[in-house]
Design a protein around this motif. Structure first.
Motif, PDB file in Angstrom:
ATOM      1  N   ARG A 214       0.864  -1.061  -0.007  1.00 37.00           N
ATOM      2  CA  ARG A 214       0.042   0.091   0.107  1.00 37.00           C
ATOM      3  C   ARG A 214       0.728   1.229  -0.010  1.00 37.00           C
ATOM      4  O   ARG A 214       0.630   2.159  -0.836  1.00 37.00           O
ATOM      5  CB  ARG A 214      -0.902  -0.161   1.215  1.00 37.00           C
ATOM      6  CG  ARG A 214      -1.813   1.098   1.259  1.00 37.00           C
ATOM      7  CD  ARG A 214      -2.647   1.162   2.324  1.00 37.00           C
ATOM      8  NE  ARG A 214      -3.773   0.071   2.054  1.00 37.00           N
ATOM      9  CZ  ARG A 214      -4.665  -0.360   2.896  1.00 37.00           C
ATOM     10  NH1 ARG A 214      -5.047   0.231   4.159  1.00 37.00           N
ATOM     11  NH2 ARG A 214      -5.443  -1.670   2.581  1.00 37.00           N
ATOM     12  N   ARG A 215       1.779   1.186   0.763  1.00 41.98           N
ATOM     13  CA  ARG A 215       2.662   2.596   1.079  1.00 41.98           C
ATOM     14  C   ARG A 215       3.366   2.665  -0.257  1.00 41.98           C
ATOM     15  O   ARG A 215       3.509   3.920  -0.788  1.00 41.98           O
ATOM     16  CB  ARG A 215       3.601   2.455   2.032  1.00 41.98           C
ATOM     17  CG  ARG A 215       4.517   3.568   2.029  1.00 41.98           C
ATOM     18  CD  ARG A 215       5.540   3.586   3.412  1.00 41.98           C
ATOM     19  NE  ARG A 215       5.129   4.340   4.445  1.00 41.98           N
ATOM     20  CZ  ARG A 215       4.756   3.765   5.298  1.00 41.98           C
ATOM     21  NH1 ARG A 215       4.465   2.380   5.703  1.00 41.98           N
ATOM     22  NH2 ARG A 215       4.305   4.313   6.652  1.00 41.98           N
ATOM     23  N   THR A 248       5.789  -8.519  -7.475  1.00 41.12           N
ATOM     24  CA  THR A 248       5.485  -9.746  -7.366  1.00 41.12           C
ATOM     25  C   THR A 248       4.941 -10.480  -6.155  1.00 41.12           C
ATOM     26  O   THR A 248       4.255 -11.491  -6.264  1.00 41.12           O
ATOM     27  CB  THR A 248       7.129 -10.660  -7.510  1.00 41.12           C
ATOM     28  OG1 THR A 248       7.725  -9.876  -8.922  1.00 41.12           O
ATOM     29  CG2 THR A 248       7.273 -11.871  -7.430  1.00 41.12           C
ATOM     30  N   ALA A 249       5.511 -10.027  -5.080  1.00 42.56           N
ATOM     31  CA  ALA A 249       4.801 -10.504  -3.646  1.00 42.56           C
ATOM     32  C   ALA A 249       3.402 -10.374  -3.580  1.00 42.56           C
ATOM     33  O   ALA A 249       2.754 -11.204  -3.339  1.00 42.56           O
ATOM     34  CB  ALA A 249       5.535  -9.860  -2.723  1.00 42.56           C
ATOM     35  N   ALA A 250       2.835  -9.139  -4.334  1.00 50.23           N
ATOM     36  CA  ALA A 250       1.592  -8.766  -4.256  1.00 50.23           C
ATOM     37  C   ALA A 250       0.666  -9.758  -5.139  1.00 50.23           C
ATOM     38  O   ALA A 250      -0.561  -9.506  -5.178  1.00 50.23           O
ATOM     39  CB  ALA A 250       1.223  -7.265  -4.461  1.00 50.23           C
ATOM     40  N   VAL A 448      -3.129 -13.303   4.153  1.00 47.46           N
ATOM     41  CA  VAL A 448      -4.304 -12.803   3.611  1.00 47.46           C
ATOM     42  C   VAL A 448      -4.380 -11.170   3.885  1.00 47.46           C
ATOM     43  O   VAL A 448      -4.496 -10.465   3.021  1.00 47.46           O
ATOM     44  CB  VAL A 448      -5.610 -13.551   4.227  1.00 47.46           C
ATOM     45  CG1 VAL A 448      -6.704 -12.685   3.618  1.00 47.46           C
ATOM     46  CG2 VAL A 448      -5.951 -14.778   3.420  1.00 47.46           C
ATOM     47  N   ALA A 449      -4.266 -11.035   5.242  1.00 40.85           N
ATOM     48  CA  ALA A 449      -4.116  -9.588   5.591  1.00 40.85           C
ATOM     49  C   ALA A 449      -3.067  -8.635   4.946  1.00 40.85           C
ATOM     50  O   ALA A 449      -3.067  -7.584   4.569  1.00 40.85           O
ATOM     51  CB  ALA A 449      -3.879  -9.584   7.224  1.00 40.85           C
ATOM     52  N   ALA A 450      -1.720  -9.361   4.700  1.00 40.10           N
ATOM     53  CA  ALA A 450      -0.666  -8.754   4.135  1.00 40.10           C
ATOM     54  C   ALA A 450      -0.841  -8.617   2.557  1.00 40.10           C
ATOM     55  O   ALA A 450       0.150  -7.958   1.925  1.00 40.10           O
ATOM     56  CB  ALA A 450       0.465  -9.593   4.552  1.00 40.10           C
ATOM     57  N   GLY A 451      -1.816  -9.430   1.923  1.00 42.77           N
ATOM     58  CA  GLY A 451      -2.143  -9.371   0.634  1.00 42.77           C
ATOM     59  C   GLY A 451      -0.982  -9.954  -0.370  1.00 42.77           C
ATOM     60  O   GLY A 451      -0.382  -9.618  -1.190  1.00 42.77           O
ATOM     61  N   GLU A 456      -0.671 -17.116   0.393  1.00 44.73           N
ATOM     62  CA  GLU A 456      -1.903 -17.566   1.089  1.00 44.73           C
ATOM     63  C   GLU A 456      -2.331 -18.851   0.350  1.00 44.73           C
ATOM     64  O   GLU A 456      -2.997 -19.979   1.133  1.00 44.73           O
ATOM     65  CB  GLU A 456      -3.065 -16.644   0.385  1.00 44.73           C
ATOM     66  CG  GLU A 456      -4.510 -17.139   0.716  1.00 44.73           C
ATOM     67  CD  GLU A 456      -5.628 -16.415   0.007  1.00 44.73           C
ATOM     68  OE1 GLU A 456      -6.605 -16.745  -0.218  1.00 44.73           O
ATOM     69  OE2 GLU A 456      -5.032 -15.115  -0.572  1.00 44.73           O
ATOM     70  N   ALA A 457      -2.273 -19.042  -1.201  1.00 49.79           N
ATOM     71  CA  ALA A 457      -2.504 -20.214  -1.490  1.00 49.79           C
ATOM     72  C   ALA A 457      -1.815 -21.546  -1.055  1.00 49.79           C
ATOM     73  O   ALA A 457      -2.325 -22.683  -0.761  1.00 49.79           O
ATOM     74  CB  ALA A 457      -2.338 -20.114  -2.999  1.00 49.79           C
TER      75      ALA A 457
END
Length: 589
Positions: A214-215, A248-250, A448-451, A456-457
């Protein structure tokens, strides 16, 4: 126009970001008389215009001219802050860079108490691998900036200190400093174009360190406006590299690919010695996508880049080479820890660094330099440590995996961000510690919270595996969600592994095997030979490739088509009459 008038016009053009006008003005000055001011100005203009080699030569001549006059202050800056960095970024020449840094330090010492010494302090910080030493140099630079009223140096040092604090696990404080420095750049308090570029690059670096998507998004508009206005190629290359890693991480992989491939191209036209950072990040993306051969080609020759440890380990894991992955990660993490623990190597250089400075300013920057003990920076290594746990567990080294978990749990509470806690929980589950389901559910919530959709998968797939004996219906639901996320991302290997798990659960995650169109040309050749009943050694001999490469191709064919074994592959090829459609094997490719 006289020499002094032309130099003044060139400097004004540099300050305004008008590089061609600056070049013309300094060339006019040099046509009348070769002065170090004109040489230095033309070197700066050519650097902005992308003529880096000529720019370095001109600034070396300018340095010699200033020294011939007996000057020490500005030559110290040319040597330490500019030439030392250029030799690293352009040529990867650390010996010459080190020589210029030392020359600048000694000239700064001879110059005494002056603003220029602050820029040399910042150059020393840039060159140090020791976090505590780096912070001391940065704080010395900041004090000098405040005392002499130089906002460029002040906010550059503030950005540097922000990155250092993030590295040490003091994320909130570090990001606040970076936000302030970036705001000063946007607001015009920072006038030097190079410093503005540095501040933006440092901001995105820190965002990548802590995966603060986000930042990064919120500051990207300012970065893009700066690049459009100034056309600074190197800043665009560096910022795109960090932003590509964040994307990439997102899970925004199409955007990440654009940013990273553009970064590689821009590095080729600017600071080419820094190119491996972008290449390694692109390889990491390819590993996540399951495009392993492309990742291997990208990493060839870049194995010693620090960022390459993760994609190389991921590549080994994807190929079932857990032992190699674990060895690589252990070595990389050990080298990183040795660097972090290398306190005091430069203490002789630092003695007297604070002489003549205001000792009372911002002591908070130095408080806690050693408070984290051996754990400083460990929070940022949590993803790599979790990957090491996965590799150790996959290699059958559960005791070693649990030791790494203990290392993660030893992180001080102040350094445990929600994302770090998610990796700690995930690692504990992989090592089989305690109640695995609880660890995975906590990790899943954090990812999930970190996106972070790929994490997550993977957590969902692991949770489905853990639930399979006791709660198959819940396991199916988790696995289906994991499959949907993996397929949306384009994470081939993860999608195939989850589809295989669903088959074990008695359901079909897909409507059927993937079509052979997903295979590369070489993999279609391999499938054809599997249909003919050839073994891996026979395939290797027929295609003039190694047995190991043939085995990798066979594994990829099975995974991509959702097939369980060679017999199913042979039946698949025969039933669909692929003998006529597949590309016939060719040699030497």
């Amino acid at each position: 126009m006289g020499v002094d008038e032309a130099v003044a016009a060139g400097r004004a053009a540099l300050a305004a970001g008008h590089w061609k006008d600056a070049r013309a003005a300094f060339e006019t000055a040099l046509a009348r008389e070769e002065t170090p001011e004109a040489l230095d100005g033309l070197g700066q203009a050519l650097c902005w215009l992308g003529e880096y080699g000529t720019a370095v030569a001109l600034r070396e001549r300018a340095f010699a001219g200033f020294r011939a006059r007996g000057e020490t202050r500005y030559p110290a800056v040319i040597a330490a802050y500019w030439l030392a960095f250029e030799y690293v970024a352009l040529y990867g020449n650390y010996a010459v860079a080190g020589g210029w840094l030392e020359r600048g330090k000694h000239l700064a010492e001879a110059a005494g108490d002056c603003l220029e010494r602050g820029w040399v302090e910042l150059a020393c910080a840039m060159a140090s691998d020791d976090q505590a030493v780096r912070l001391r140099h940065i704080e010395a630079a900041r004090r000098l900036a405040v005392r002499f009223g130089d906002t460029d140096l002040e906010f550059d040092a503030l950005a540097y200190s922000g990155v250092c604090l993030v590295e040490r696990g003091r994320t909130d404080e570090g990001m606040r400093r970076l936000d302030e420095a970036a705001a000063a750049a946007v607001g015009g308090e920072v006038r030097n174009v190079a410093v503005v570029g540095e501040i933006y690059c440092k901001m995105l670096l820190a965002c990548e360190m802590v995966l603060d998507v986000r930042r990064a998004e919120q500051w990207t508009a300012a970065v893009e406006a700066f690049v459009r206005r100034t056309d600074v190629v190197w800043a665009a290359a560096i910022c795109r590299m960090y932003y590509g890693g964040i994307l990439t991480a997102a899970g925004r992989w199409a955007e990440a690919e654009h940013e990273l491939t553009t970064s590689v191209r821009l590095y080729d036209a600017s600071y080419r010695a820094l190119r491996p950072g972008s290449v390694a990040r692109l390889a990491d993306l390819r590993v996540r996508q399951g495009r392993l051969e492309e990742a291997e080609r990208l990493l060839d020759g870049h194995e010693h880049d620090g960022y390459a440890v993760r994609p190389l380990a991921g590549l080994h894991l994807a190929r079932g080479e857990a032992e190699s992955a674990a060895t690589l990660l252990r070595r990389g993490l050990a080298a990183d820890s040795r660097s972090a623990e290398n306190q005091g190597d430069h203490e002789d250089r630092d003695q007297g660094d604070q002489e003549g400075t205001d000792q009372g300013d911002h002591q908070d920057a130095d408080q806690g330099d050693h408070e984290d003990g051996g754990h400083e920076g460990e929070a940022l290594r949590a993803p790599l440590l979790a990957l090491l746990v996965e590799a150790e567990a996959a290699a059958g080294h559960l005791a070693a995996a649990r030791l790494v978990c203990a290392r993660l749990r030893a992180l001080p509470e102040a350094a445990r961000t929600p994302l770090t806690r998610a990796f700690i929980e995930y690692a504990a589950a992989l090592a089989g510690e305690g109640e695995v389901r609880g660890h995975l559910e906590a990790a899943l919530a954090g990812f999930v919270a970190a996106g972070l959709p790929l994490e997550e998968a993977r957590a969902r797939r692991a949770l489905a595996e853990a639930l399979r004996p006791s709660a198959p219906e819940v396991a199916i639901a988790e696995a289906r969600t994991a499959l949907a996320v993996s397929e949306r991302l384009g994470a081939r290997a993860d999608a195939d592994a989850t589809a295989a798990l669903l088959r074990k659960l008695g359901v079909r995650g897909r409507t059927g095997p993937k079509q052979a169109g997903v295979l590369s040309k070489r993999e279609r050749e391999v499938l054809h030979l599997m249909g003919l009943g050839l073994s891996n050694p026979e395939i290797a001999e027929r295609l003039f490739i190694s047995r190991k490469t043939a085995s990798h191709h066979v594994s990829n064919v099975l995974a991509k088509l959702g097939l369980r074994n060679r017999a199913e592959a042979a039946a698949y090829a025969t039933a669909r009459a692929w003998g006529e459609d597949l590309d016939r094997p060719t040699s030497g490719k």
